[in-house]
Design a protein around this motif. Structure first.
Motif, mmCIF file in Angstrom:
data_model
loop_
_atom_site.group_PDB
_atom_site.id
_atom_site.type_symbol
_atom_site.label_atom_id
_atom_site.label_comp_id
_atom_site.label_asym_id
_atom_site.label_seq_id
_atom_site.Cartn_x
_atom_site.Cartn_y
_atom_site.Cartn_z
ATOM 1 N N MET A 1 0.854 -1.201 0.000
ATOM 2 C CA MET A 1 0.000 0.000 0.000
ATOM 3 C C MET A 1 0.886 1.246 0.000
ATOM 4 S SD MET A 1 -2.956 1.001 2.719
ATOM 5 C CE MET A 1 -4.217 -0.224 2.560
ATOM 6 N N ASP A 2 0.490 2.247 -0.815
ATOM 7 C CA ASP A 2 1.265 3.489 -0.805
ATOM 8 C C ASP A 2 0.330 4.697 -0.764
ATOM 9 O OD1 ASP A 2 0.319 3.586 -3.388
ATOM 10 O OD2 ASP A 2 2.224 3.006 -4.314
ATOM 11 N N LEU A 3 0.890 5.881 -0.990
ATOM 12 C CA LEU A 3 0.127 7.112 -0.752
ATOM 13 C C LEU A 3 -0.034 7.940 -2.018
ATOM 14 C CD1 LEU A 3 1.899 8.175 2.573
ATOM 15 C CD2 LEU A 3 -0.372 7.126 2.341
ATOM 16 N N THR A 4 -1.228 8.451 -2.213
ATOM 17 C CA THR A 4 -1.506 9.393 -3.295
ATOM 18 C C THR A 4 -1.948 10.705 -2.663
ATOM 19 O OG1 THR A 4 -2.284 7.612 -4.739
ATOM 20 C CG2 THR A 4 -2.962 9.853 -5.310
ATOM 21 N N VAL A 5 -1.383 11.804 -3.117
ATOM 22 C CA VAL A 5 -1.856 13.116 -2.660
ATOM 23 C C VAL A 5 -2.858 13.628 -3.686
ATOM 24 C CG1 VAL A 5 -1.210 15.509 -2.196
ATOM 25 C CG2 VAL A 5 0.238 13.637 -1.376
ATOM 26 N N GLY A 6 -4.054 13.938 -3.224
ATOM 27 C CA GLY A 6 -5.103 14.447 -4.107
ATOM 28 C C GLY A 6 -4.849 15.893 -4.485
ATOM 29 N N PRO A 7 -5.674 16.424 -5.381
ATOM 30 C CA PRO A 7 -5.515 17.825 -5.774
ATOM 31 C C PRO A 7 -5.844 18.756 -4.605
ATOM 32 C CG PRO A 7 -7.576 16.944 -6.635
ATOM 33 C CD PRO A 7 -6.832 15.784 -6.020
ATOM 34 N N ASN A 8 -5.177 19.900 -4.556
ATOM 35 C CA ASN A 8 -5.545 20.896 -3.549
ATOM 36 C C ASN A 8 -6.941 21.422 -3.879
ATOM 37 O OD1 ASN A 8 -5.566 23.062 -1.683
ATOM 38 N ND2 ASN A 8 -4.897 24.422 -3.341
ATOM 39 N N LEU A 9 -7.843 21.355 -2.917
ATOM 40 C CA LEU A 9 -9.234 21.723 -3.176
ATOM 41 C C LEU A 9 -9.495 23.215 -3.016
ATOM 42 C CD1 LEU A 9 -10.919 18.828 -1.129
ATOM 43 C CD2 LEU A 9 -10.295 18.846 -3.545
ATOM 44 N N PHE A 10 -8.546 23.913 -2.421
ATOM 45 C CA PHE A 10 -8.819 25.296 -1.995
ATOM 46 C C PHE A 10 -8.128 26.303 -2.919
ATOM 47 C CE2 PHE A 10 -8.827 22.330 1.592
ATOM 48 C CZ PHE A 10 -10.162 22.437 1.967
ATOM 49 N N PHE A 11 -8.386 27.586 -2.685
ATOM 50 C CA PHE A 11 -7.811 28.632 -3.543
ATOM 51 C C PHE A 11 -6.644 29.257 -2.796
ATOM 52 C CE2 PHE A 11 -8.744 32.781 -6.039
ATOM 53 C CZ PHE A 11 -7.743 32.454 -6.932
ATOM 54 N N TRP A 12 -5.448 28.808 -3.117
ATOM 55 C CA TRP A 12 -4.239 29.291 -2.449
ATOM 56 C C TRP A 12 -3.474 30.233 -3.375
ATOM 57 C CZ3 TRP A 12 -2.016 23.980 -0.324
ATOM 58 C CH2 TRP A 12 -2.866 23.510 0.694
ATOM 59 N N SER A 13 -2.638 31.080 -2.752
ATOM 60 C CA SER A 13 -1.790 31.974 -3.545
ATOM 61 C C SER A 13 -0.733 31.140 -4.275
ATOM 62 C CB SER A 13 -1.094 32.975 -2.620
ATOM 63 O OG SER A 13 -0.158 32.281 -1.810
ATOM 64 N N THR A 14 -0.159 31.703 -5.324
ATOM 65 C CA THR A 14 0.862 30.964 -6.072
ATOM 66 C C THR A 14 2.086 30.694 -5.184
ATOM 67 O OG1 THR A 14 1.581 33.070 -6.983
ATOM 68 C CG2 THR A 14 0.216 31.700 -8.384
ATOM 69 N N GLU A 15 2.377 31.620 -4.251
ATOM 70 C CA GLU A 15 3.517 31.403 -3.348
ATOM 71 C C GLU A 15 3.258 30.179 -2.470
ATOM 72 O OE1 GLU A 15 1.858 34.414 -3.501
ATOM 73 O OE2 GLU A 15 3.285 35.233 -4.947
ATOM 74 N N LYS A 16 2.040 30.139 -1.941
ATOM 75 C CA LYS A 16 1.699 29.019 -1.059
ATOM 76 C C LYS A 16 1.703 27.702 -1.854
ATOM 77 C CE LYS A 16 -1.155 27.140 2.415
ATOM 78 N NZ LYS A 16 0.075 26.481 2.844
ATOM 79 N N LEU A 17 1.185 27.759 -3.085
ATOM 80 C CA LEU A 17 1.178 26.552 -3.910
ATOM 81 C C LEU A 17 2.595 26.076 -4.216
ATOM 82 C CD1 LEU A 17 -1.702 27.280 -6.397
ATOM 83 C CD2 LEU A 17 -1.473 25.225 -4.986
ATOM 84 N N HIS A 18 3.458 27.043 -4.471
ATOM 85 C CA HIS A 18 4.851 26.681 -4.769
ATOM 86 C C HIS A 18 5.466 25.953 -3.577
ATOM 87 C CE1 HIS A 18 8.778 26.853 -6.598
ATOM 88 N NE2 HIS A 18 9.269 27.344 -5.464
ATOM 89 N N ARG A 19 5.215 26.481 -2.368
ATOM 90 C CA ARG A 19 5.734 25.816 -1.158
ATOM 91 C C ARG A 19 5.138 24.413 -1.016
ATOM 92 N NH1 ARG A 19 4.868 30.934 1.089
ATOM 93 N NH2 ARG A 19 3.010 30.245 2.221
#
Lengths: 300, 325
Positions: A1-19
């Motif tokens: 078993m392993d891990l999948t990260v789903g899409p970010n559901l929220f509206f974040w700034s590009t800086e936050k998304l980059h982090r």
């Protein structure tokens, strides 16, 4: 078993998304789903972040897929879906209409917002090219078990919601805009003010739901740490972790240690609580009860 | 335009047919249909008699088998489909791709309609279902404006049916787990939303509080009408705001939009309310039949006085009038 990260559901700034993307590249997860699931109006603000994120994640050895929108109605959204299918990466469909843009036989993934409730639908999707299906979070364990077995028979990997606020509903109406007395077209992107959704409590002050634009989620964070052994025994291939604005690195690392047998569910829970003081957790769906229930592996 | 009317019971079906319904839709008394409420719906024998009654009066019977079959228990849904076909249903209303595939393969002559629970909200989705399963009509989700419906009809070759009156889902239908989050019972899995056995009304001070699964959904002054605690119509608190975050306690009334819907290419008008009484059904059906008859004759349709029949006393045109945009 392993891990999948789903899409970010929220509206974040590009800086936050980059982090966030940088953190994921270093995280012990096997694959990441990128893209805008909830609202096509958000995409122009951050779509330029997607190609570098794909590159960084692939360089770090992660499998990457691109999600469709959850509700495709506008012509522009249909074109967007067609463009997505032409990018050469697996598409994770979260609206069945996306199949119209994926040639027969091209492998694709199925997200948790597509209704896969039974073997008939699973086999139909597999015949159409599905190679990975994240099941709807509300499915009870008996269904998960039957579907995991059916999936093995047709070469489909099965994922189950592992951690994060549960996606419960999608609408044509934007509740963030409505809470600001605005309509969707004049929303002024107020959903950006709430990086994990906006709390909706009952009149008695019970913590209940959050709204995220056109989406409604549980306020409690689903935490299926105590069900991992059961899911593994059923033949579930991956747990899905859904991004949140704080402490997501701790969540990824904690679940990876749990899957590797380096920590137990109780210890992981203690870590998660420390990383997110005051957060409510739930795991009712994992035992076939109301989703909001929290048993944390209690017997019975 | 075809008027498609609800029948939760054999009596309601006869009332709808006698009041002028062109078609009536109903379901079996189990989890195979999305109005699986106690005391509602049809046995096999009741459906057979109902179909005879309707056909003798020139009306059609559409059978809704529009929940998502439970894994490991698909045989129950397959049997419902085979029985409805055998008893002479004029069409079957389905939502689940697996069940649609089964119907297309095992019952090739059967007319299939795509349920609103499939939430097919664009031409790509509708054409996909038409191509793969041969559906002949789609019931459109209540998330579209009249303009969007017109645009869809320009790109598809099958009939469209839209809701014009009754209860209103504010979420995309068939894609909502709010009810199962609070109660463990959902429209998709169990055919119920905000089920009555999870509802409790209590008196607290001067208020009546309606709870669903332990969550307070409404608080009304004692003596005032206490609405049923349907989750998405509840009153909540969000930050500084208190109110109906998702939707007010309203129901849909698109009767005045029927001429526009006709111009948009809609073939059939659907009335919600399989849980309502036969008296209600008779009143609504005859009112709407007057509208479709006027339209067919090229006359100005009569304005309907439906307000007192609407659930919660207030009506909305939902997404149709584009107010949500």
């Amino acid at each position: 078993m392993d891990l999948t990260v789903g899409p970010n559901l929220f509206f974040w700034s590009t800086e936050k998304l980059h982090r966030h993307h940088t953190e994921l590249a270093a995280a012990p997860v096997a694959r990441v789903v990128l893209g805008e699931l909830v609202c096509s109006k958000r995409l122009p603000f951050w779509q330029d972040s997607i190609p570098p994120a794909i590159e960084a994640l692939q360089e770090a050895g992660k499998e990457v897929a691109l999600t469709t929108l959850a509700l495709i109605t506008l012509k522009r959204e249909r074109r967007l879906t067609a463009d997505l299918a032409a990018m050469g990466l697996p598409v994770e469909i979260n609206d069945l209409s996306a199949l119209a843009h994926i040639p027969e036989g091209t492998p694709f993934w199925v997200g948790p917002l597509v209704n896969v409730y039974n073997e008939g639908t699973l086999r139909w999707l597999a015949g159409r090219g599905a190679v990975r299906i994240c099941l709807p979070p509300e499915l009870p364990p008996r269904s998960v078990s039957v579907l995991a077995e059916a999936a093995r028979g047709c070469g489909v990997a099965i994922e189950v919601w592992g951690h994060g606020r549960l996606p419960l509903a999608i609408s044509a109406r934007c509740y963030h805009a409505r809470l600001h007395d605005r309509a969707k077209d004049s929303c002024q992107f107020v959903c950006a003010e709430d990086p994990d959704g906006r709390d909706v409590d009952t009149l008695d002050g019970q913590k209940f739901l959050v709204v995220n634009g056109v989406q409604t989620l549980s306020q409690a964070h689903a935490c299926h740490a105590h069900h991992v052994e059961e899911l593994r025994a059923m033949g579930v291939d991956a747990l899905r972790l859904s991004p949140q604005s704080q402490g997501f690195g701790v969540i990824c690392a904690g679940y990876a240690r749990l899957l590797a047998g380096e920590t137990g569910a109780d210890d992981l829970l203690a870590t998660l609580r420390a990383a997110q003081p005051g957060a409510a957790f739930c795991d009712g769906f994992a035992s076939g009860h109301p989703g909001v229930n929290w048993r944390a592996g209690a017997a019975g | 335009m075809e008027l498609v009317c609800p029948a939760g019971t054999p009596a309601a079906l006869r009332a709808a047919v006698d009041a002028g319904a062109h078609s009536v839709y109903c379901g079996f008394a189990d989890a195979t249909n999305a109005r699986n409420f106690p005391g509602l719906n049809f046995s096999r024998a009741e459906l057979e008699a109902a179909i005879d009654h309707a056909h003798a009066r020139g009306a059609k019977v559409l059978v809704a088998i529009n929940t998502f079959p439970t894994a490991g228990e698909e045989a129950i849904w397959h049997a419902a489909l085979a029985d409805a076909a055998r008893l002479g249903a004029d069409a079957i209303i389905l939502a689940d791709p697996g069940l649609l595939a089964h119907a297309a393969e095992r019952h090739p002559g059967l007319r299939l309609h795509l349920s609103v629970q499939a939430a097919a909200a664009n031409p790509d989705a509708i054409n996909l279902y038409a191509r793969h399963f041969g559906i002949r009509r789609v019931v459109l989700p209540r998330v579209l404006s009249v303009e969007e419906i017109a645009a869809i009809n320009r790109e598809i070759d099958i009939e469209t049916e839209v809701f014009v009156f009754g209860g209103l889902c504010v979420m995309a239908e068939g894609r909502c787990a709010l009810s199962s989050y609070a109660t463990g019972q959902s429209p998709n899995m169990n055919g119920v939303c905000s089920p009555p056995d999870h509802v409790a009304y209590t008196s607290e001070g001067d208020d009546t509080v309606a709870r669903l699964g332990g969550f307070a959904i409404h608080r009304t002054p004692r003596g005032a009408p206490a609405p049923y605690p349907t989750l998405c119509k509840g009153c909540f608190v969000s930050g500084e705001r208190q109110g109906h975050v998702f939707e007010d306690a309203v129901s849909l009334d698109a009767s005045r939009l029927i001429p526009a819907l006709a111009r948009a290419g809609v073939s059939a008008l659907k009335i919600e309310g399989r849980q309502r009484s036969r008296a209600y059904v008779a009143q609504i059906v005859s009112a709407f039949r007057a509208v479709t008859d006027a339209l067919a004759a090229g006359r100005e349709p009569p304005a309907l006085a439906l307000a007192r029949l609407a659930e919660g006393q207030a009506a909305t045109t939902g997404a149709y009038a584009k107010r949500w945009r």
